[in-house]
Write a protein that holds these residues in place. Structure first.
Motif, PDB file in Angstrom:
ATOM      1  N   GLY A 201       0.810  -1.216   0.000  1.00  0.00           N
ATOM      2  CA  GLY A 201       0.000   0.000   0.000  1.00  0.00           C
ATOM      3  C   GLY A 201       0.837   1.258   0.000  1.00  0.00           C
ATOM      4  O   GLY A 201       0.491   2.262  -0.636  1.00  0.00           O
ATOM      5  N   ASP A 202       1.980   1.207   0.685  1.00  0.00           N
ATOM      6  CA  ASP A 202       2.808   2.405   0.847  1.00  0.00           C
ATOM      7  C   ASP A 202       3.596   2.777  -0.404  1.00  0.00           C
ATOM      8  O   ASP A 202       4.091   3.901  -0.498  1.00  0.00           O
ATOM      9  N   VAL A 203       3.739   1.841  -1.362  1.00  0.00           N
ATOM     10  CA  VAL A 203       4.535   2.179  -2.549  1.00  0.00           C
ATOM     11  C   VAL A 203       3.705   2.867  -3.626  1.00  0.00           C
ATOM     12  O   VAL A 203       4.248   3.369  -4.603  1.00  0.00           O
ATOM     13  N   ALA A 204       2.381   2.899  -3.477  1.00  0.00           N
ATOM     14  CA  ALA A 204       1.538   3.601  -4.448  1.00  0.00           C
ATOM     15  C   ALA A 204       1.701   5.110  -4.283  1.00  0.00           C
ATOM     16  O   ALA A 204       2.113   5.600  -3.235  1.00  0.00           O
ATOM     17  N   GLN A 205       1.357   5.847  -5.334  1.00  0.00           N
ATOM     18  CA  GLN A 205       1.416   7.315  -5.261  1.00  0.00           C
ATOM     19  C   GLN A 205       0.363   7.863  -4.299  1.00  0.00           C
ATOM     20  O   GLN A 205       0.528   8.932  -3.726  1.00  0.00           O
ATOM     21  N   ARG A 206      -0.729   7.120  -4.175  1.00  0.00           N
ATOM     22  CA  ARG A 206      -1.869   7.612  -3.404  1.00  0.00           C
ATOM     23  C   ARG A 206      -2.510   6.434  -2.691  1.00  0.00           C
ATOM     24  O   ARG A 206      -2.661   5.363  -3.272  1.00  0.00           O
ATOM     25  N   LYS A 207      -2.849   6.637  -1.424  1.00  0.00           N
ATOM     26  CA  LYS A 207      -3.429   5.559  -0.629  1.00  0.00           C
ATOM     27  C   LYS A 207      -4.813   5.974  -0.137  1.00  0.00           C
ATOM     28  O   LYS A 207      -4.963   6.997   0.524  1.00  0.00           O
ATOM     29  N   ILE A 208      -5.808   5.154  -0.473  1.00  0.00           N
ATOM     30  CA  ILE A 208      -7.180   5.359  -0.018  1.00  0.00           C
ATOM     31  C   ILE A 208      -7.434   4.376   1.124  1.00  0.00           C
ATOM     32  O   ILE A 208      -7.226   3.168   0.958  1.00  0.00           O
ATOM     33  N   VAL A 209      -7.871   4.875   2.277  1.00  0.00           N
ATOM     34  CA  VAL A 209      -8.141   4.015   3.430  1.00  0.00           C
ATOM     35  C   VAL A 209      -9.637   4.007   3.696  1.00  0.00           C
ATOM     36  O   VAL A 209     -10.260   5.066   3.854  1.00  0.00           O
ATOM     37  N   GLN A 221       1.002  10.187  -1.524  1.00  0.00           N
ATOM     38  CA  GLN A 221       2.313   9.638  -1.139  1.00  0.00           C
ATOM     39  C   GLN A 221       3.396   9.981  -2.145  1.00  0.00           C
ATOM     40  O   GLN A 221       4.462   9.397  -2.137  1.00  0.00           O
ATOM     41  N   SER A 222       3.110  10.957  -3.055  1.00  0.00           N
ATOM     42  CA  SER A 222       4.077  11.226  -4.112  1.00  0.00           C
ATOM     43  C   SER A 222       5.434  11.675  -3.597  1.00  0.00           C
ATOM     44  O   SER A 222       6.450  11.415  -4.219  1.00  0.00           O
ATOM     45  N   ALA A 223       5.458  12.325  -2.438  1.00  0.00           N
ATOM     46  CA  ALA A 223       6.737  12.812  -1.893  1.00  0.00           C
ATOM     47  C   ALA A 223       7.664  11.660  -1.529  1.00  0.00           C
ATOM     48  O   ALA A 223       8.885  11.760  -1.672  1.00  0.00           O
ATOM     49  N   THR A 224       7.114  10.539  -1.051  1.00  0.00           N
ATOM     50  CA  THR A 224       7.936   9.393  -0.634  1.00  0.00           C
ATOM     51  C   THR A 224       7.844   8.232  -1.622  1.00  0.00           C
ATOM     52  O   THR A 224       8.412   7.170  -1.400  1.00  0.00           O
ATOM     53  N   PHE A 225       7.138   8.462  -2.738  1.00  0.00           N
ATOM     54  CA  PHE A 225       6.821   7.412  -3.705  1.00  0.00           C
ATOM     55  C   PHE A 225       8.074   6.682  -4.207  1.00  0.00           C
ATOM     56  O   PHE A 225       8.196   5.473  -4.085  1.00  0.00           O
TER      57      PHE A 225
END
Length: 235
Positions: A201-209, A221-225
């Protein structure tokens, strides 16, 4: 990254007293890479079934490629799914007596005409050209899943939709499959992955919870992508 490709507007799915999804609003642009996460019972499966044209909402609308698909018939949804969605499952669903390239060609058969050259190109995209003539039993779990990704790619879908695609894989093969997604994303693929695995989940650009049928977080999550991808795919 690109134009809007998918939009869920005020989508709810209701089974009697149960609200599996409640008033979901979500926009996905072409070239996005999303992960959808949440505990069991949060609505992930319901959401992926609706996005993947395997179910319809009780309320609201789903616009895919500019077309509202939320009130289409089952037959129409089957055609839309075949033409626009590339599905990748936790279970590989490969035909045991067909080779890797033949398994990819099966998907072509239901769409147009089988073409071995095109099927080989799809296997090349996932790094499996050298294993094209192998049967599923002769392939590792990670290789089988990459055949499934090639099969999902063969009809040039608008969205690659993964339902726990790394759920049956060990850590090494999980990293290889995530790296395959990375390369496809760099080529412009739109990817939506439902996963229980925080690392995936964390490697995606964007995470929907999701929780209790509602979106409780939408994380850019683009900053840490790039960094997360390097850590995940380093072998």
């Amino acid at each position: 990254m690109g134009n809007k490709i998918l939009e869920l507007k005020n989508v709810s799915k209701i089974y009697g007293e149960l609200h599996a999804l409640s008033n979901i609003n979500l926009t996905v642009n072409a070239g996005d890479w999303l992960s959808i996460m949440g505990p069991s019972g949060s609505g992930k499966t319901t959401m992926i079934n609706i996005i993947g044209c395997m179910d319809t909402p009780s309320e609201g609308s789903v616009v895919l490629g500019g077309v509202d698909i939320s009130r289409e018939s089952a037959a129409s949804l089957t055609k839309i799914r075949r033409d626009k969605i590339g599905l990748i499952f936790q279970q590989f669903h490969l035909i045991s007596y067909l080779t890797a390239v033949e398994n990819v060609m099966v998907a072509q058969y239901y769409h147009s005409m089988p073409d071995e050259e095109e099927a080989m190109e799809a296997l090349k995209k996932v790094g499996l050209a050298s294993r094209a003539k192998h049967l599923p039993a002769q392939l590792s779990g990670g290789e089988q899943q990459r055949v499934c990704i090639a099969r999902a790619l063969i009809n040039s879908p608008e969205i690659l939709l993964g339902d726990e695609p790394t759920g049956n894989l060990d850590e090494e093969n999980e990293g290889i499959v995530v790296d395959t997604f990375r390369r496809l994303h760099e080529e412009g693929a739109t990817i939506i992955v439902v996963t229980h695995d925080p690392e995936v989940g964390d490697v995606a650009q964007r995470k929907i919870v999701l929780d209790h049928g509602k979106i409780v977080d939408d994380i850019d999550q683009s900053a840490t992508f790039g960094r997360a991808l390097k850590l995940k795919t380093r072998q």
